[in-house]
Write a protein that holds these residues in place. Structure first.
Motif, PDB file in Angstrom:
ATOM      1  N   THR A 480       0.834  -1.199   0.000  1.00 44.86           N
ATOM      2  CA  THR A 480       0.000   0.000   0.000  1.00 44.86           C
ATOM      3  C   THR A 480       0.868   1.247   0.000  1.00 44.86           C
ATOM      4  OG1 THR A 480      -1.683  -1.178   1.274  1.00 44.86           O
ATOM      5  CG2 THR A 480      -1.839   1.225   1.214  1.00 44.86           C
ATOM      6  N   HIS A 485      -5.324   6.186  -4.281  1.00 47.24           N
ATOM      7  CA  HIS A 485      -6.692   6.111  -3.751  1.00 47.24           C
ATOM      8  C   HIS A 485      -7.683   5.767  -4.848  1.00 47.24           C
ATOM      9  CE1 HIS A 485      -5.243   7.790   0.003  1.00 47.24           C
ATOM     10  NE2 HIS A 485      -4.540   8.634  -0.737  1.00 47.24           N
ATOM     11  N   SER A 486      -8.808   5.195  -4.427  1.00 48.12           N
ATOM     12  CA  SER A 486      -9.810   4.797  -5.405  1.00 48.12           C
ATOM     13  C   SER A 486     -11.183   4.705  -4.751  1.00 48.12           C
ATOM     14  CB  SER A 486      -9.456   3.450  -6.025  1.00 48.12           C
ATOM     15  OG  SER A 486     -10.470   2.992  -6.884  1.00 48.12           O
ATOM     16  N   THR A 495      -3.857   0.992  -3.180  1.00 42.90           N
ATOM     17  CA  THR A 495      -4.556   2.082  -2.497  1.00 42.90           C
ATOM     18  C   THR A 495      -4.760   1.784  -1.021  1.00 42.90           C
ATOM     19  OG1 THR A 495      -6.757   1.164  -2.971  1.00 42.90           O
ATOM     20  CG2 THR A 495      -5.793   2.658  -4.615  1.00 42.90           C
ATOM     21  N   GLU A 496      -4.906   2.848  -0.259  1.00 39.46           N
ATOM     22  CA  GLU A 496      -5.265   2.688   1.150  1.00 39.46           C
ATOM     23  C   GLU A 496      -6.621   2.028   1.288  1.00 39.46           C
ATOM     24  OE1 GLU A 496      -3.881   5.555   4.394  1.00 39.46           O
ATOM     25  OE2 GLU A 496      -4.234   6.891   2.691  1.00 39.46           O
ATOM     26  N   GLU A 497      -7.501   2.298   0.337  1.00 35.96           N
ATOM     27  CA  GLU A 497      -8.852   1.757   0.417  1.00 35.96           C
ATOM     28  C   GLU A 497      -8.850   0.234   0.258  1.00 35.96           C
ATOM     29  OE1 GLU A 497      -8.824   5.878   0.057  1.00 35.96           O
ATOM     30  OE2 GLU A 497      -8.006   4.484  -1.446  1.00 35.96           O
ATOM     31  N   LYS A 554      -0.985   4.573   8.008  1.00 36.57           N
ATOM     32  CA  LYS A 554      -1.989   4.333   6.974  1.00 36.57           C
ATOM     33  C   LYS A 554      -3.347   4.083   7.630  1.00 36.57           C
ATOM     34  CE  LYS A 554       1.750   2.237   4.283  1.00 36.57           C
ATOM     35  NZ  LYS A 554       2.255   1.035   3.577  1.00 36.57           N
ATOM     36  N   GLY A 574      -9.524   8.111   4.716  1.00 32.07           N
ATOM     37  CA  GLY A 574      -9.564   8.777   3.415  1.00 32.07           C
ATOM     38  C   GLY A 574      -9.067  10.204   3.425  1.00 32.07           C
ATOM     39  N   PHE A 577      -7.069  11.086   0.453  1.00 27.12           N
ATOM     40  CA  PHE A 577      -7.890  11.095  -0.766  1.00 27.12           C
ATOM     41  C   PHE A 577      -8.616  12.446  -0.778  1.00 27.12           C
ATOM     42  CE2 PHE A 577     -11.236   8.320  -3.195  1.00 27.12           C
ATOM     43  CZ  PHE A 577     -11.021   9.077  -4.343  1.00 27.12           C
ATOM     44  N   TYR A 657      -3.553   9.881  -8.030  1.00 30.71           N
ATOM     45  CA  TYR A 657      -4.043   8.856  -7.119  1.00 30.71           C
ATOM     46  C   TYR A 657      -4.028   7.462  -7.752  1.00 30.71           C
ATOM     47  CZ  TYR A 657      -5.938  12.679  -4.240  1.00 30.71           C
ATOM     48  OH  TYR A 657      -6.095  13.799  -3.459  1.00 30.71           O
TER      49      TYR A 657
END
Length: 769
Positions: A480, A485-486, A495-497, A554, A574, A577, A657
C-alpha cells in the motif's frame, strides 16, 4: 565484579577489503560510530553494496587491566564477522543476527592493541538467509561493548548471553517453582564459594532466596531451585509484572560476578478449542510482524528507534509480535517483556535451504544462539524453526532439518512451544504440519492469488483436515502506497482503500474462528527489500501499517486500533484522498467508541450508535471547493474525541491517485502463448532421463537439457530469485509459484522434450551392465 564498557566510538571503517588490515592500521577510511551499516543509503537499491569491509579501533590496556578477563561483545555482524586482535583471529561469527563474543585476554598486551573486524554480507550458500524478501544489510549494526571480568565468573562463551538460565512453572494452585542453572568458570586454582539467587518484587522486597555452596574448579555447573506462593502474574499487556532475579558468585567473602534478570511468572497453554490461554484466560493473538530496519539508518537502529516502534505497536493495540525473520536486538525483547507483548521469535531458515550443506548446520547454530541468548525473556512463548522453507524445494533433507530443529528446541527449552510458518502451497494434510506444536500459514488471498474471502475457506479446510493442530495466520497483508486512492479499490491498485478492505476481511475471519489462535499482520512497518519495484516505490516492501520512516500511519493502522485498542479515539479514513471528483461520498469513521456524530462544514450530518469499529455515513454531498469534515465521539467518561479532515470537490479524477502499471502483456503475462501446447496428453516419465522434476542446476549440467530449459524460460534467468534458487528449484516447483505463470500444458510439452535426454549416470550404468 563484571564491568560493561560501551565500545561504540572512534571506529575506522573502510570498504576496501585488504586482508592486511587484520594486523596493519588502515591507510584510509572514515570514522564511524556504532551501530553502523554501510547500506544505510543504498539498502533500498537492487545494486546495494555487498562485500567484505573492515572496522578498526585501538584498545589501550593497562597492566592492571591485564589481570582481568577481557571479552569483546559484538551485538551483531551482518552476515559474517571475524575479530582479529593484534593480527590474531580471536573469534568468528556466521550468524548475522546473533550476538557473539571474543575472549581478548590471550592476545592483549599492555599499551595499544589493534582490534580489527572484518564483516561480510556477500552471498554464501552455507550462511542463512540465502534468499528473502528483505535487504541483507552489512555492518556492525548493533552496539559493541567490552566485558571486564574477574577470574571467577559466569560462562559468557556458551553461545548464550547471561550465562544463567531462569525457568519457572506452576506446580500448584497458588505455587510456582523457579529454577536457575548455568556454569561458573574459574580461571585460577580451585576455591570454595557459593552461587546465590535473590528474587525481588517491584518494591525491592525479597520474595525468595536460595544459595548453593560449591567447589569452583575449571568449569562448575550449578542449579538453584525455589518456590514462590501467590506471585503477581505477568499477564500480557494488561499487567506485565516482572520480578528481578539477582544471581551472584561469591568467594573469599566478596561477590565476583553477578547478573540481574527481569522475569515474569505466567502459564501459557495453546489449544484448538479456546486458542491461547494466558494464565488460564483465553487470549486471541492480535499480532503484528516487525522487521528491524528503519528509513535512513537501515538496520543500524538505536534504542530510541526501538522504543518508537514499541510505542506505535502499543498504540495500535497489539498484544503480540512476530519478530521476523531472525534474532532481533536483545533490548527489543526486553521492551516486549516490559510492555507485555507475547513474542514469536525465529531464525532465518527461510525460503531456500543450503544446497552445499544438506544438514543446514548454520540453521542449528542460529537456533542455538537465539534460544540461549533470548532464553530469559518472559515475553517469548514460541520458537519459530522455519519460514516458507519449501517455497523453492522440498526434499527429505528439508523435513529432517525441521525435525532436527524441533528436537533441539525441546532439548534446550522444553518449556516453550515450537512453531513454523508455511507458504500457502503446503497442503493442509502435509506431514510438515505435524512437526511443530503450532502451525502458521502465510496467506495472501486477494493479493498474490485468489479472492480475499478464500481466507475463510482455507481456515476451515485446514481445521477440517487437522482438528487437533493449533493454527495461526502468521502473515497476511497487501502493499500500500498512501498516495494512491480509489472509489472502487481492487487488487494491485496499491490504495489505502484496498488495504482497508483486505484487512477488515482478515480481522473478521480470525475473530470468528476459535481454532485460529490469532494472526500477525505483515507488516507493522514498511521495510527495505532491495530487489522490489512495486507500488510506485523501489527497494521497499510496502505492506506496513506505518511507512518506513514511521511518519505516516496508513488508514489500516486505525482499523486495527479500532478493533484492538482500549484508548478512546476517532479517525476519519480517506484523509489523503483529498481531491474527490464525485459529488456524493461515503464518510468512513474508524473508532472504538459506540456513539459518534459527523459534521460537514459545521453542519450536523449523522449520528451513529453501534459497536462496529467501522462506521459509514453514505452518500454525503460535498460542496464545490474545500469541505471540512469533522467527527466527534463520546467515551464512557463523557470525554469528547474529535478528528477533522478537508476534502476538496473537483470535477476531474486526480490522476496522481492512480498507480500506473507498466504494460507487460508483450513479454511476461502470456509469454507461453508462442509455444505449441496443443498436445495435452501426458507421457509416462522414464527413469534415467531428464524431466521437469530435476533441479535447474541438474538441467544446466547437460547442454541439451539446458537448451530445452532456456527455450522456455530464458526470459527469467536474470531474475535474482532464479539465480539464487536454481541449484534447488525444479520446473515443477516453479509451477507452484504465481510469479512464473506456468500452465499445466507447458509442463507436458517440456517433459516430452526433456525425457528423451539421457542422464550421464544412466549411460555409465548401461555401459557397466
Amino acid at each position: 565484579m563484571i564491568r560493561e564498557i560501551p565500545y561504540n566510538e572512534n571506529w575506522m571503517f573502510t570498504k576496501n577489503n585488504e586482508p592486511a588490515y587484520a594486523h596493519e592500521r588502515m591507510k584510509e577510511g572514515q570514522f564511524v560510530s556504532l551501530p553502523h551499516t554501510w547500506n544505510a543509503e543504498d539498502g533500498c537499491s537492487s545494486d546495494y553494496y555487498r562485500g567484505s569491509c573492515w572496522y578498526q579501533n585501538l584498545l589501550t590496556v593497562s597492566p592492571e587491566d591485564l589481570t582481568k578477563q577481557i571479552y569483546l561483545e559484538i551485538g551483531a555482524a551482518g552476515n559474517v564477522g571475524k575479530i582479529y586482535v593484534n593480527g590474531c583471529l580471536a573469534e568468528e561469527s556466521r550468524c548475522g543476527y546473533a550476538m557473539f563474543r571474543a575472549n581478548l585476554t590471550p592476545y592483549l598486551k599492555a599499551g595499544g592493541n589493534l582490534i580489527s573486524i572484518m564483516v561480510d554480507n556477500t552471498y554464501d550458500n552455507e550462511v542463512l538467509p540465502l534468499l528473502a524478501d528483505f535487504t541483507f544489510y552489512g555492518g556492525l549494526y548493533r552496539e559493541v561493548k567490552l566485558l571486564m571480568m574477574e577470574d571467577l565468573h559466569f560462562d559468557v562463551m556458551d553461545n548464550g548471553r547471561d550465562g544463567v538460565y531462569f525457568t519457572q512453572k506452576k506446580i500448584g494452585d497458588r505455587v510456582f517453582e523457579w529454577a536457575v542453572q548455568g556454569q561458573v568458570i574459574n580461571e585460577l586454582s580451585p576455591t570454595t564459594g557459593n552461587v546465590r539467587l535473590l528474587l525481588r518484587d517491584h518494591d525491592g522486597n525479597v520474595v525468595s532466596d536460595s544459595t548453593s555452596e560449591l567447589e569452583f574448579e575449571g568449569v562448575t555447573p550449578f542449579e538453584l531451585r525455589g518456590e514462590i506462593v501467590d506471585p503477581i502474574l505477568w499477564h500480557g499487556v494488561e499487567r506485565p509484572y516482572l520480578y528481578t532475579a539477582t544471581i551472584t558468585i561469591s568467594a573469599a567473602g566478596r561477590i565476583r560476578d553477578s547478573r540481574q534478570i527481569e522475569i515474569g511468572f505466567r502459564t501459557i497453554e495453546i489449544t484448538t478449542e479456546q486458542g491461547l490461554l494466558l494464565n488460564g484466560s483465553p487470549l486471541k493473538l492480535n499480532g503484528v510482524c516487525r522487521h528491524q530496519d528503519f528509513a535512513g539508518v537501515g538496520n543500524a537502529v538505536t534504542k530510541s528507534h526501538m522504543e518508537q516502534d514499541i510505542a506505535l505497536i502499543r498504540e495500535v493495540g497489539a498484544n503480540s509480535i512476530r519478530l521476523a525473520h531472525y534474532q532481533h536486538d536483545d533490548y527489543f525483547y526486553s521492551l516486549c517483556d516490559r510492555h507485555g507483548l507475547l513474542v514469536w521469535a525465529e531464525i532465518p531458515f527461510i525460503s531456500v535451504p543450503s544446497s552445499k550443506d544438506p544438514e543446514n548446520q548454520n540453521a542449528v547454530e542460529q537456533l542455538e544462539k537465539l534460544v540461549k541468548q533470548a532464553f530469559n525473556h518472559t515475553s517469548i512463548y514460541c520458537w519459530g524453526v522455519q519460514n516458507e522453507i519449501t517455497i523453492a524445494v522440498e526434499t527429505e533433507y528439508t523435513h529432517k532439518t525441521i525435525n532436527k530443529l524441533v528436537d533441539l528446541v525441546n532439548e534446550w527449552d522444553p518449556g516453550r512451544y515450537t512453531a513454523q510458518a508455511n507458504i500457502n502451497g503446503v497442503e493442509d494434510n502435509s506431514i510438515i504440519n505435524s512437526y511443530t506444536d503450532v502451525v502458521g500459514y502465510n496467506l495472501y488471498y486477494g493479493w498474490y492469488y485468489g479472492d480475499v474471502q478464500d481466507l475463510q475457506k482455507r481456515f476451515d479446510s485446514f481445521h477440517a483436515a487437522n482438528p487437533d493442530i493449533p493454527l495461526i495466520l502468521s502473515e497476511y497483508g497487501v502493499d500500500t502506497n498512501p498516495k494512491f486512492h480509489s472509489y472502487v479499490p481492487k487488487v494491485k491498485d496499491y490504495t489505502e482503500e484496498y488495504q482497508l478492505m483486505f484487512h477488515h476481511n482478515a480481522i473478521k475471519a480470525i475473530h470468528e474462528r476459535p481454532f485460529v489462535i490469532g494472526g500477525y499482520v505483515w507488516n507493522m512497518f514498511d521495510f527495505g527489500s532491495a530487489n522490489r519495484k512495486e507500488g510506485g516505490e523501489t527497494g521497499r516492501n510496502l505492506k506496513g501499517l506505518v511507512t518506513f520512516d514511521r511518519l505516516t500511519k496508513k488508514d489500516a493502522f486505525y482499523l486495527y486500533k479500532a478493533y484492538w485498542s482500549k484508548e478512546p479515539f476517532v479517525h476519519l479514513a480517506g484523509r489523503r484522498f483529498v481531491n474527490r471528483h464525485q459529488a456524493q461520498n461515503d464518510i468512513m469513521v474508524l473508532t472504538n467508541l459506540q456513539d459518534v456524530r459527523v459534521y460537514v462544514n459545521n453542519a450536523f450530518i449523522a449520528r451513529i450508535q453501534s459497536d462496529e469499529a467501522v462506521k459509514i455515513v453514505k452518500n454525503v454531498l460535498l460542496s464545490e471547493g474545500d469541505n471540512l469534515v469533522r467527527v466527534e465521539g463520546v467515551d464512557g467518561r463523557g470525554s469528547v474525541c474529535m478528528d477533522e479532515m478537508v476534502l476538496h470537490r473537483v470535477y476531474e479524477p486526480d490522476e496522481s491517485y492512480i498507480h500506473v502499471v507498466e504494460d507487460q502483456s508483450k513479454n511476461v503475462v502470456n509469454w507461453f502463448e508462442k509455444f505449441d501446447l496443443s498436445e495435452t496428453e501426458a507421457v509416462p516419465l522414464k527413469d534415467g532421463y531428464y524431466s521437469t522434476f530435476d533441479t535447474i542446476e541438474d538441467l544446466y549440467s547437460n547442454e541439451a537439457a539446458k537448451a530445452v530449459f532456456l527455450k522456455y524460460f530464458g526470459h527469467v534467468t536474470g531474475n535474482p530469485f532464479f539465480e539464487v534458487t536454481m541449484n534447488v528449484m525444479s520446473i515443477e516447483k516453479m509451477a507452484q509459484l504465481e510469479f512464473y505463470k506456468i500452465v499445466p500444458e507447458l509442463l507436458i510439452a517440456m517433459n516430452k522434450e526433456l525425457n528423451v535426454i539421457q542422464k550421464v549416470e544412466a549411460e555409465t550404468s548401461d555401459v557397466q551392465q
